[in-house]
Design a protein around this motif. Sequence first.
Motif, PDB file in Angstrom:
ATOM      1  N   GLY A 115       0.788  -1.222   0.000  1.00 26.26           N
ATOM      2  CA  GLY A 115       0.000   0.000   0.000  1.00 26.26           C
ATOM      3  C   GLY A 115       0.821   1.274   0.000  1.00 26.26           C
ATOM      4  N   SER A 116       2.145   1.156   0.090  1.00 28.28           N
ATOM      5  CA  SER A 116       2.999   2.344   0.101  1.00 28.28           C
ATOM      6  C   SER A 116       3.236   2.835  -1.320  1.00 28.28           C
ATOM      7  CB  SER A 116       4.349   2.029   0.755  1.00 28.28           C
ATOM      8  OG  SER A 116       4.164   1.628   2.093  1.00 28.28           O
ATOM      9  N   ASP A 117       3.190   4.156  -1.503  1.00 31.93           N
ATOM     10  CA  ASP A 117       3.423   4.727  -2.834  1.00 31.93           C
ATOM     11  C   ASP A 117       4.892   4.635  -3.230  1.00 31.93           C
ATOM     12  OD1 ASP A 117       0.769   5.424  -3.262  1.00 31.93           O
ATOM     13  OD2 ASP A 117       1.000   7.337  -2.216  1.00 31.93           O
ATOM     14  N   GLY A 118       5.769   4.721  -2.261  1.00 32.56           N
ATOM     15  CA  GLY A 118       7.184   4.675  -2.587  1.00 32.56           C
ATOM     16  C   GLY A 118       8.038   4.591  -1.342  1.00 32.56           C
ATOM     17  N   VAL A 119       9.301   4.220  -1.533  1.00 28.76           N
ATOM     18  CA  VAL A 119      10.248   4.108  -0.425  1.00 28.76           C
ATOM     19  C   VAL A 119      11.653   4.082  -1.012  1.00 28.76           C
ATOM     20  CG1 VAL A 119      10.238   1.577  -0.421  1.00 28.76           C
ATOM     21  CG2 VAL A 119      10.807   2.814   1.674  1.00 28.76           C
ATOM     22  N   SER A 120      12.621   4.557  -0.251  1.00 29.20           N
ATOM     23  CA  SER A 120      14.028   4.462  -0.645  1.00 29.20           C
ATOM     24  C   SER A 120      14.680   3.314   0.137  1.00 29.20           C
ATOM     25  CB  SER A 120      14.758   5.773  -0.349  1.00 29.20           C
ATOM     26  OG  SER A 120      14.217   6.834  -1.101  1.00 29.20           O
ATOM     27  N   TYR A 151      27.454  -3.144  -2.909  1.00 30.51           N
ATOM     28  CA  TYR A 151      26.660  -2.166  -2.161  1.00 30.51           C
ATOM     29  C   TYR A 151      25.724  -1.491  -3.157  1.00 30.51           C
ATOM     30  CZ  TYR A 151      30.370  -2.927   1.231  1.00 30.51           C
ATOM     31  OH  TYR A 151      31.260  -3.518   2.096  1.00 30.51           O
ATOM     32  N   TYR A 152      24.488  -1.295  -2.755  1.00 28.86           N
ATOM     33  CA  TYR A 152      23.525  -0.762  -3.715  1.00 28.86           C
ATOM     34  C   TYR A 152      22.463   0.076  -3.018  1.00 28.86           C
ATOM     35  CZ  TYR A 152      20.671  -4.670  -2.027  1.00 28.86           C
ATOM     36  OH  TYR A 152      19.982  -5.548  -1.227  1.00 28.86           O
ATOM     37  N   GLY A 153      21.783   0.877  -3.796  1.00 27.00           N
ATOM     38  CA  GLY A 153      20.687   1.691  -3.294  1.00 27.00           C
ATOM     39  C   GLY A 153      19.613   1.775  -4.355  1.00 27.00           C
ATOM     40  N   GLY A 154      18.504   2.446  -4.008  1.00 30.59           N
ATOM     41  CA  GLY A 154      17.444   2.563  -4.996  1.00 30.59           C
ATOM     42  C   GLY A 154      16.184   3.158  -4.437  1.00 30.59           C
ATOM     43  N   LYS A 155      15.172   3.223  -5.288  1.00 32.62           N
ATOM     44  CA  LYS A 155      13.888   3.785  -4.912  1.00 32.62           C
ATOM     45  C   LYS A 155      12.758   2.976  -5.532  1.00 32.62           C
ATOM     46  CE  LYS A 155      15.469   8.584  -4.462  1.00 32.62           C
ATOM     47  NZ  LYS A 155      15.276   9.982  -4.930  1.00 32.62           N
ATOM     48  N   VAL A 156      11.635   2.956  -4.818  1.00 31.95           N
ATOM     49  CA  VAL A 156      10.394   2.379  -5.328  1.00 31.95           C
ATOM     50  C   VAL A 156       9.427   3.529  -5.576  1.00 31.95           C
ATOM     51  CG1 VAL A 156       8.458   0.835  -4.846  1.00 31.95           C
ATOM     52  CG2 VAL A 156      10.752   0.254  -4.012  1.00 31.95           C
ATOM     53  N   LEU A 187      18.388  -8.392  -6.748  1.00 31.33           N
ATOM     54  CA  LEU A 187      18.370  -7.747  -5.442  1.00 31.33           C
ATOM     55  C   LEU A 187      17.199  -6.792  -5.287  1.00 31.33           C
ATOM     56  CD1 LEU A 187      22.206  -7.079  -5.167  1.00 31.33           C
ATOM     57  CD2 LEU A 187      20.878  -8.743  -3.858  1.00 31.33           C
ATOM     58  N   ASN A 188      16.246  -6.853  -6.192  1.00 27.52           N
ATOM     59  CA  ASN A 188      15.035  -6.044  -6.098  1.00 27.52           C
ATOM     60  C   ASN A 188      14.322  -6.364  -4.785  1.00 27.52           C
ATOM     61  OD1 ASN A 188      12.504  -4.873  -6.303  1.00 27.52           O
ATOM     62  ND2 ASN A 188      11.938  -5.941  -8.183  1.00 27.52           N
ATOM     63  N   PRO A 189      14.296  -5.438  -3.815  1.00 28.01           N
ATOM     64  CA  PRO A 189      13.732  -5.776  -2.503  1.00 28.01           C
ATOM     65  C   PRO A 189      12.223  -6.001  -2.532  1.00 28.01           C
ATOM     66  CG  PRO A 189      14.244  -3.442  -2.610  1.00 28.01           C
ATOM     67  CD  PRO A 189      14.812  -4.057  -3.850  1.00 28.01           C
ATOM     68  N   LEU A 190      11.528  -5.373  -3.476  1.00 29.40           N
ATOM     69  CA  LEU A 190      10.086  -5.609  -3.573  1.00 29.40           C
ATOM     70  C   LEU A 190       9.800  -7.048  -3.984  1.00 29.40           C
ATOM     71  CD1 LEU A 190       9.179  -2.789  -2.911  1.00 29.40           C
ATOM     72  CD2 LEU A 190       7.847  -2.746  -5.028  1.00 29.40           C
ATOM     73  N   ARG A 191      10.564  -7.543  -4.937  1.00 31.72           N
ATOM     74  CA  ARG A 191      10.382  -8.936  -5.353  1.00 31.72           C
ATOM     75  C   ARG A 191      10.712  -9.889  -4.212  1.00 31.72           C
ATOM     76  NH1 ARG A 191      13.360 -13.000  -6.751  1.00 31.72           N
ATOM     77  NH2 ARG A 191      15.289 -11.799  -6.728  1.00 31.72           N
ATOM     78  N   GLN A 192      11.779  -9.593  -3.464  1.00 31.53           N
ATOM     79  CA  GLN A 192      12.143 -10.454  -2.349  1.00 31.53           C
ATOM     80  C   GLN A 192      11.027 -10.514  -1.311  1.00 31.53           C
ATOM     81  OE1 GLN A 192      15.854  -8.722  -1.054  1.00 31.53           O
ATOM     82  NE2 GLN A 192      17.069  -9.936  -2.483  1.00 31.53           N
ATOM     83  N   LEU A 193      10.429  -9.369  -1.006  1.00 33.41           N
ATOM     84  CA  LEU A 193       9.335  -9.338  -0.032  1.00 33.41           C
ATOM     85  C   LEU A 193       8.099 -10.055  -0.568  1.00 33.41           C
ATOM     86  CD1 LEU A 193       9.733  -5.670   1.253  1.00 33.41           C
ATOM     87  CD2 LEU A 193       9.971  -7.744   2.642  1.00 33.41           C
ATOM     88  N   PHE A 198      15.124   0.045   4.633  1.00 30.36           N
ATOM     89  CA  PHE A 198      14.097   0.875   3.980  1.00 30.36           C
ATOM     90  C   PHE A 198      13.919   2.168   4.773  1.00 30.36           C
ATOM     91  CE2 PHE A 198      13.164  -3.579   3.182  1.00 30.36           C
ATOM     92  CZ  PHE A 198      12.968  -3.613   1.819  1.00 30.36           C
ATOM     93  N   TYR A 199      13.746   3.276   4.064  1.00 30.75           N
ATOM     94  CA  TYR A 199      13.510   4.558   4.743  1.00 30.75           C
ATOM     95  C   TYR A 199      12.764   5.497   3.795  1.00 30.75           C
ATOM     96  CZ  TYR A 199      17.545   5.979   1.903  1.00 30.75           C
ATOM     97  OH  TYR A 199      18.401   6.209   0.860  1.00 30.75           O
ATOM     98  N   GLY A 200      12.186   6.559   4.361  1.00 36.95           N
ATOM     99  CA  GLY A 200      11.522   7.572   3.540  1.00 36.95           C
ATOM    100  C   GLY A 200      10.248   7.086   2.877  1.00 36.95           C
ATOM    101  N   TYR A 201       9.432   6.339   3.627  1.00 32.95           N
ATOM    102  CA  TYR A 201       8.159   5.880   3.045  1.00 32.95           C
ATOM    103  C   TYR A 201       7.286   7.056   2.637  1.00 32.95           C
ATOM    104  CZ  TYR A 201       8.795   0.945   4.268  1.00 32.95           C
ATOM    105  OH  TYR A 201       9.229  -0.353   4.320  1.00 32.95           O
TER     106      TYR A 201
END
Length: 288
Positions: free
Chosen positions: A47-52, A72-77, A145-151, A284-287
């Motif tokens: 239900g979250s619109d986005g997250v870093s 080491y990696y970063g990203g946004k949803v 390493l897509n965290p959304l897919r992992q979840l 995860f941060y910045g929901y």
Amino acid sequence: MMKLISYRTGILSLVLLICLIPASGCGVMNDKPAAESLSLVLAGMDGSDGVSFEGEAALLIGGKTVPESSLYYGGKVADHNKVSLYSLLPDGSQPDTAAESAPHHLEQGSGNVPVYYTRLVKEDGEWKAQQAAPALQESNPLEALNPLRQLEELEGLQKTVTEEAGSARGTRVLRIELTPEEARSQLSAELEQEMQAIRPDDQGAAGTAAGKPAKEQEARAALWEQKQAELQQRLKQASIRTVYYLKVDPKRNLPARLTWNRTATYPGKTGEVTEETYITRVDFYGYQ
């Protein structure tokens, strides 16, 4: 020769690297079964619109990190179904790169550090690169390493879910352990996907166009078949254990950290037991 550094599978990683180069639990948390709490957290993420996020991944063999496996990696949803990922330096900074201009790219950054970048979108229930990847000798590890897919995968896996004992005050940690059969099946599917991605037969037309002799193509195909057979044999002999730890933001009931540990033990050629552990951690941060 083909080149593969596996960031997500672990088992037989060194063989591939060397040879392809010349059910729920009963734990209770907040008066809810742990498995039910996991479902609520995953639904909240949906239900979250986005997250870093920022994370790291590494492969350990015999308790020692394989240097070339560290990432080491970063990203946004964004918009629920769009994910961008990019590699980071160990200090959390981005390497100097033009990768931002390409949706799926690899080049050498400062200090010969590989620079990866990719954008993914979920279509018809599957995560896909928004544009076709360029022809690269190395696979881009970020897609795995897509965290959304992992979840998302956690919901459907056969597992035992409990509350982690001894969590610090004000924190909630779910421990999710896959059944041995599920752990083996998950790893087998990932290995098959990686092996098919580097199968020489799939690059035959490109190789011929580049003027590569037929004998070289045949040799590459024979090497691939040999390593595929060795991989399957090693997988049959291996004992696989996969455990996730999901730290939950107690105020919003959303994921704060996901840690994934997969350990594979198998007999070596001289009879000694080899242990490989693949570890990823993402915060995860910045929901929104």
